[in-house]
Design a protein around this motif. Structure first.
Motif, short mmCIF file in Angstrom:
data_model
loop_
_atom_site.label_atom_id
_atom_site.label_comp_id
_atom_site.label_asym_id
_atom_site.label_seq_id
_atom_site.Cartn_x
_atom_site.Cartn_y
_atom_site.Cartn_z
N ASN A 79 0.84 -1.21 0.00
CA ASN A 79 0.00 0.00 0.00
C ASN A 79 0.88 1.26 0.00
OD1 ASN A 79 0.75 0.56 2.69
ND2 ASN A 79 -0.98 -0.62 3.50
N GLU B 120 3.57 1.46 2.69
CA GLU B 120 4.54 0.35 2.58
C GLU B 120 5.52 0.61 1.44
OE1 GLU B 120 1.72 -3.23 4.37
OE2 GLU B 120 1.82 -2.90 2.21
N GLU C 227 7.90 3.24 2.63
CA GLU C 227 8.86 2.67 3.57
C GLU C 227 9.95 1.89 2.83
OE1 GLU C 227 7.17 -0.22 6.23
OE2 GLU C 227 8.81 -0.04 7.68
N MET D 16 15.84 -3.49 8.90
CA MET D 16 14.66 -2.66 8.61
C MET D 16 14.02 -3.07 7.28
SD MET D 16 16.14 1.01 9.85
CE MET D 16 14.86 2.01 9.15
N THR E 22 6.38 -7.02 7.23
CA THR E 22 5.11 -6.45 7.68
C THR E 22 4.09 -6.49 6.55
OG1 THR E 22 6.41 -4.93 9.02
CG2 THR E 22 4.08 -4.43 8.82
N ASP F 17 3.15 -10.25 5.93
CA ASP F 17 2.33 -10.83 7.00
C ASP F 17 0.89 -10.28 6.98
OD1 ASP F 17 4.43 -12.37 7.82
OD2 ASP F 17 5.08 -11.03 9.43
N ARG F 18 0.73 -9.04 6.54
CA ARG F 18 -0.60 -8.43 6.44
C ARG F 18 -1.51 -9.21 5.49
NH1 ARG F 18 -2.38 -5.04 2.73
NH2 ARG F 18 -0.36 -4.46 1.86
N ILE G 75 -0.74 -12.57 4.33
CA ILE G 75 -0.21 -13.93 4.16
C ILE G 75 -1.33 -14.95 3.88
CG2 ILE G 75 -0.12 -14.40 6.68
CD1 ILE G 75 2.35 -15.67 3.97
N ARG H 123 5.28 -17.91 3.16
CA ARG H 123 5.82 -16.64 3.66
C ARG H 123 7.24 -16.34 3.18
NH1 ARG H 123 8.97 -13.97 7.55
NH2 ARG H 123 7.99 -12.03 8.18
#
Lengths: 382, 122
Positions: free
Chosen positions: A14, A17, A20, A88, A95, A98-99, A101, A151
């Protein structure tokens, strides 16, 4: 926002993300281009002269100077920032993965696949892989979190885009695969393999590029991670390239003797060990058909060509990026090892990196053009 | 709940790579401090990107929603612009780490020695 998503298995990022991930790419570039040169200067202008003034003679090796560098706050900060930036990066991608998965695990279920996936529940991951999380990637190549899990594949696929900073073929990350084929076309311009094996395939970045040149061939690929391979299989099916994936150790596979026309690997050998490397070459010799070709791609850096800072930099990879066989691979005599396994017409040299392989190209054998512009190729014939 | 956080899980696992920790030899405190400063820097960069999207959407549409922001199509020009903004932030936040080398390059030995003396006193 997600225009750069070449297949449906690639995790969706998104707005924040993506920001980042790009911020971390820029931070890693900043560390490499602006902070790392300060360390080289510190070494040459302060640490080396001080060492010589104190001891009355130059340092015997780079380790002596590294120990002096380790006392410098600036160097400590660089070490920390490099490893933190890496952590990082995996955290940012993790992150995001996992959101979604559960959705990714569902998407990995393929009806009527053209290729196949064979996992091995009793598989023993080699110690040189499992001892540390290579590249500081939490969960490593082999982490698997349930019988439907993908994953680590999703993490590696999305993470590789950020890690390589676009230098390995953007979102497909396949320049190394094209470069392997380019090397084969350079040495054997009419090569037409009918059975191919890619060792240490991870998510199939190089595998699919290699397979795309030989649509008449059956392509096989092996790796150590169940979750990684499940993702690789789904990714290949979604990209409509049939590949037969299986969970195997490249030192000792279950393929019959004299099976393959071409065996490849892509920056895999430096993730193995001094004991495993000759076994992998022996295994290539066993499962190749007579006249078959082995073609391994490796990092283009060679320890002999490095200055003191380059060697200290290499120690960072071993100590903090968890690449335990870095030095071993950068000093290995691949030529002798391949000949010892029985290979003929062995060459070890640099191939220009390319996003498209052309038969009969002359892009092999010159000096290295540097990281991501050249790759070291080790090839030979059974 | 904003669009930025709507997809996040409530409890996020902290993944830690298996291996040898802490490059600093005086314990993990400095490493943790660096890690926090770097994480904060990335958070500022993300916020700055989000704000840039706000400005661009507002300019283009004259009024917008959170959904507009989330769906904003970031083109290559704006990606390049953002990359430049981030470079500025990193230069500012980590400027101190380049001071010593900058002094070495200036070739002024007195200036360098003065600096190192004051540095070592700290």
């Amino acid at each position: 926002m997600n225009a750069h998503r070449p297949h449906p298995m690639m995790p969706v990022s998104n707005h924040d993300e993506i920001s980042e991930q790009l911020a971390i790419v820029d931070m890693k570039a900043f560390l490499g281009l602006k902070i790392e040169p300060c360390q080289r200067l510190l070494l040459e202008k302060k640490v080396k002269p001080n060492f010589e003034a104190k001891k009355g003679e130059p340092a015997r090796n780079h380790q002596e100077l590294r120990k002096e560098m380790e006392k410098e706050t600036s160097y400590q900060a660089w070490l920390t920032m490099n490893s933190v930036a890496q952590d990082m990066m995996w955290d940012a991608v993790g992150t995001c993965v996992d959101r979604q998965i559960e959705d990714l695990n569902k998407k990995a279920k393929i009806k009527n696949p053209k290729g196949s996936l064979t996992t091995n529940p009793g598989f023993e991951v080699p110690n040189y892989i499992s001892a540390r999380d290579i590249h500081r990637m939490p969960g490593n190549y082999h982490g698997t979190y349930g019988s439907e899990d993908v994953r680590q594949g999703a993490l590696f696929d999305r993470g590789a885009v950020v890690y390589q900073m676009g230098r390995n073929g953007g979102y497909m990350n396949d320049i190394r695969g094209h470069t392997i084929v380019s090397h084969c076309f350079s040495r054997w311009s009419d090569i037409k393999p009918l059975k191919i094996l890619d060792m240490g395939c991870t998510v199939g970045h190089s595998t699919l590029a290699i397979a795309s040149y030989f649509p008449q061939a059956q392509t096989f690929a092996i790796d150590v991670g169940e979750g990684m391979l499940r993702y690789a299989h789904a990714r290949a099916e979604r990209l409509n390239i049939p590949v037969h994936f299986s969970q195997q150790n490249a030192e000792e596979t279950n393929f019959p003797d004299n099976e393959f026309d071409l065996i490849t690997s892509s920056a895999v050998l430096h993730e193995t060990s001094g004991k495993a490397l000759p076994k992998i070459f022996d295994e290539c010799m066993r499962i190749l058909k007579p006249g078959g070709v082995m073609s391994h791609l490796e990092v283009p850096s060679r320890m002999d060509d490095m200055d003191t800072w380059g060697r200290i930099r290499g120690d960072y990879e071993i100590q903090y990026n968890y690449e335990p066989f870095w030095k071993g691979a950068l000093t290995a005599d691949f030529h002798s090892l391949a000949e010892k396994s029985g290979f003929k017409e062995v060459t070890v040299g640099f191939q220009d990196a390319t996003p498209k392989a052309v038969r009969g190209n002359k892009n092999f054998g010159g000096p290295s053009k540097g990281v991501h512009r050249s790759w070291l190729m080790i090839s030979g014939v059974k | 709940m904003s669009y930025a956080s709507s997809g996040q899980k409530k409890e996020e696992k902290v993944w830690i790579p298996k291996g040898k920790p802490s490059p600093f030899h005086d314990g993990p405190r400095n490493d943790q401090l660096f890690a926090m400063v770097m994480a904060l820097t990335v958070e500022v960069a993300i916020l700055r990107d989000r704000l840039d999207t706000h400005e661009r959407v507002s300019e283009e549409k004259g009024g917008f929603s959170g959904k507009d922001i989330e769906e904003y199509n970031t083109d290559n020009e704006s990606l390049g612009y953002r990359s430049e903004l981030r470079k500025r932030i990193y230069h500012k936040v980590f400027r101190v780490l380049r001071e010593e080398a900058a002094l070495m390059e200036s070739n002024s030995k007195e200036e360098y020695d003065d600096f190192m003396e004051s540095y070592e006193k700290d």
